[in-house]
Write an enzyme that holds these catalytic residues in place. Structure first.
Site, short mmCIF file in Angstrom:
data_model
loop_
_atom_site.label_atom_id
_atom_site.label_comp_id
_atom_site.label_asym_id
_atom_site.label_seq_id
_atom_site.Cartn_x
_atom_site.Cartn_y
_atom_site.Cartn_z
CG ASP A 90 -2.07 -0.94 1.08
OD1 ASP A 90 -2.60 -1.02 -0.04
OD2 ASP A 90 -2.45 -1.59 2.07
CE LYS A 181 -2.46 -7.64 -31.77
NZ LYS A 181 -3.24 -8.84 -31.46
CG HIS A 239 -4.43 -1.29 -29.59
ND1 HIS A 239 -3.32 -1.42 -28.80
CD2 HIS A 239 -5.48 -1.70 -28.83
CE1 HIS A 239 -3.68 -1.91 -27.61
NE2 HIS A 239 -4.98 -2.09 -27.61
CE LYS A 325 -14.23 -3.63 -27.14
NZ LYS A 325 -12.94 -4.34 -27.24
C1 BG6 Z 1 -7.12 -4.20 -25.63
C2 BG6 Z 1 -8.42 -3.46 -25.56
O1 BG6 Z 1 -6.06 -3.32 -25.45
O2 BG6 Z 1 -6.99 -4.83 -26.89
C3 BG6 Z 1 -9.57 -4.43 -25.79
O3 BG6 Z 1 -8.57 -2.83 -24.29
C4 BG6 Z 1 -9.36 -5.19 -27.09
O4 BG6 Z 1 -10.81 -3.73 -25.80
C5 BG6 Z 1 -7.97 -5.81 -27.14
O5 BG6 Z 1 -10.35 -6.19 -27.20
C6 BG6 Z 1 -7.66 -6.48 -28.48
O6 BG6 Z 1 -6.47 -7.18 -28.34
P1 BG6 Z 1 -6.16 -8.58 -29.01
O7 BG6 Z 1 -5.16 -9.23 -28.08
O8 BG6 Z 1 -7.45 -9.31 -29.14
O9 BG6 Z 1 -5.53 -8.29 -30.31
#
Ligand code: BG6
Length: 478
Positions: A90, A181, A239, A325
């Site tokens: 903490d 990746k 991303h 989504k």
């Molecule tokens: C995360 C997001 O950073 O990446 C998620 O917060 C998303 O909302 C995910 O689903 C996608 O990552 P991946 O591993 O499925 O390519």
């Protein structure tokens, strides 16, 4: 390469990310022989969630069984498990953690490096960093910081000030797992190790680019996070813009972290601030009824937008980005659409999917960067027969069956390994992040209302119109 001996401290060790990605990832690294010769992993969490070493090991075992690529069994698991200990912390009582780190260092022997992985919610962030500074635990250490890096420019700057008060930038590893990746990293090799692609990778030959990341998952119980964040911040700013940086950057002078990140930063500088009129925000029907979601929520679960890069290479070439989504399919693709030859000399075969549309006949280069990934070039060939008419053809490369995947690391695994090596190439830098929040600002200030879409669809119809006269590669063009 094998990292120096380490003590890795996992803050948020009882959380979702540790369970799904980090603990299975560390075990995978151990199985691949990529962990240091000697190391310890110290789990940490607030005292209210404290575990004994035994409990932490049991949790790690469950996590690896559920999400790991190899079962937690036999001598390999025993060896890994024996490196796991727990130390609660903490902000006003860091003693258990300090003790656990000291014990771990003694067990490793010599003077191991310290790596802190902050898998904690953004609100908890500053207090952990300050505690590391105050207690001296930060000395000589590196820190891995989870996204999101703020929610806008001001908060990102404040976050950086907090971190930089304790850690110099060369010890800060801001993680964006898309950059880890395999097939995203391979875009660099595709472009700069081959004479075939790079000469046509510009506005003279490319008409437009798509970066398309539809997901089938919903918000998976993350309402509190998602309501505040939304798809624009969670996926596009975080991303997809990073992937855009790699697709669009100039050749770096070298492959070191500075050169790579300098080139990416230049792309972000040239990226035009997002025009809210060129953005479609969507929300899946039923989102407002999800537990924890405001029944009047205007948070978007879908974004499609048109981005423009104002530089020599890309002027006039739109980059279309899409993610959402509960869409029809999970895919992660970059598609380059090439311009057509100057003259249409050849008829299309009857029934060709473009014949009716009178649409484009340009070639495509598709990079699918979902693990394990593939690359395909789409082009036209003569349909066998007595008349000259065209049909589609494809050349493709699949990682899964073409290249020996010796390590087969996931994004997180690759990046945690890089952080132990001290290699920042695939981590984001504060100037880049701040510029991306500037680019995002017009939409954050003045978002258009969300448009509803049916779960399992491809999002609001307006997202299709954004590309006119072209069409999204998915699902119709593939
Ligand atoms: C995360 C997001 O950073 O990446 C998620 O917060 C998303 O909302 C995910 O689903 C996608 O990552 P991946 O591993 O499925 O390519």
């Amino acid at each position: 390469p094998v990292p120096d001996d380490h003590v890795v401290v996992l803050f948020g060790a009882t959380g979702d990310l540790a369970r799904r990605k980090l603990l299975p990832g560390l075990y995978r690294l151990a199985r691949a022989g990529l962990m240091p010769r000697s190391y310890r992993i110290v789990g940490s969490a607030p005292a209210a969630d404290a575990l004994t070493d035994e409990e932490f090991r049991a949790r790690a075992k469950e996590a690896v069984a559920a999400f790991g690529s190899e079962p937690p069994a036999g001598e390999h698991w025993q060896a890994f498990e024996s490196t796991l200990t727990f130390g609660a912390a903490d902000p006003d009582d860091p003693e258990p953690l300090i003790g656990a780190v000291r014990d771990a260092e003694r067990a490793v022997g010599g003077s191991p490096r310290r790596l802190y992985h902050l898998a904690v919610p953004p609100q908890a962030f500053a207090s952990v960093v300050e505690m590391l500074g105050r207690t001296g635990l930060a000395q000589g250490a590196r820190v891995v910081v989870e996204k999101p890096f703020g929610t806008d420019l001001d908060s990102a700057k404040a976050l950086d000030a907090t971190v930089h008060a304790v850690f110099d930038e060369d010890r800060v590893f801001r993680i964006d797992h898309f950059l880890g990746k395999e097939s995203v990293d391979n875009i660099l090799a595709l472009r700069f190790a081959n004479g075939l692609f790079e000469p046509v990778w510009n506005r003279d030959h490319i008409s437009h680019v798509e970066i398309d990341v539809p997901e089938t998952l919903g918000i998976e119980g993350r309402a509190a996070f998602f309501e505040e964040t939304g798809t624009f911040r969670d996926m596009i700013v975080t991303h997809l813009f990073q992937v855009l940086g790699i697709v669009a950057m100039e050749p770096p002078a070298a492959l070191d972290a500075k050169s790579l990140r300098d080139e990416k930063a230049k792309v972000f500088q040239a990226l035009r601030p997002v025009d809210p009129d060129l953005v479609v925000r969507g929300q899946y029907e039923g989102y407002r009824a999800e537990p924890g979601v405001d029944p009047h929520s205007d948070t978007e679960t879908f974004v499609a937008l048109r981005a423009e890069i104002d530089n020599w290479r890309w002027t006039g070439v739109p980059f279309y980005l899409r993610s959402g989504k509960r869409l029809a399919e999970r895919r992660q693709v970059v598609t380059l659409h090439f311009t057509e030859p100057p003259l249409r000399m050849f008829p299309l075969a009857p029934g060709h999917r473009h014949a009716a549309r009178g649409g484009r006949r340009g070639n495509t280069l598709v990079v699918d960067f979902d693990d394990p990934g593939w690359i395909a070039a789409g082009f036209l060939v003569k349909e066998p027969g007595p008349t000259m008419r065209l049909t589609d053809a494809r050349m493709s490369f699949k990682y899964a069956d073409s290249v020996q995947r010796r390590y087969g690391l996931e994004g997180y695994e690759r990046l945690v390994h890089d952080a132990m090596l001290g290699d920042q190439s695939l981590f984001t830098r504060s100037d880049g992040i701040e510029r991306l929040w500037e680019v995002a600002a017009p939409l954050l200030r003045a978002p258009r209302p969300v448009e509803p879409y049916a779960p399992g669809s491809w999002g609001p119809a307006a997202a299709g119109e954004l590309l006119a006269p072209h069409h999204w590669f998915l699902p119709d063009e593939r």
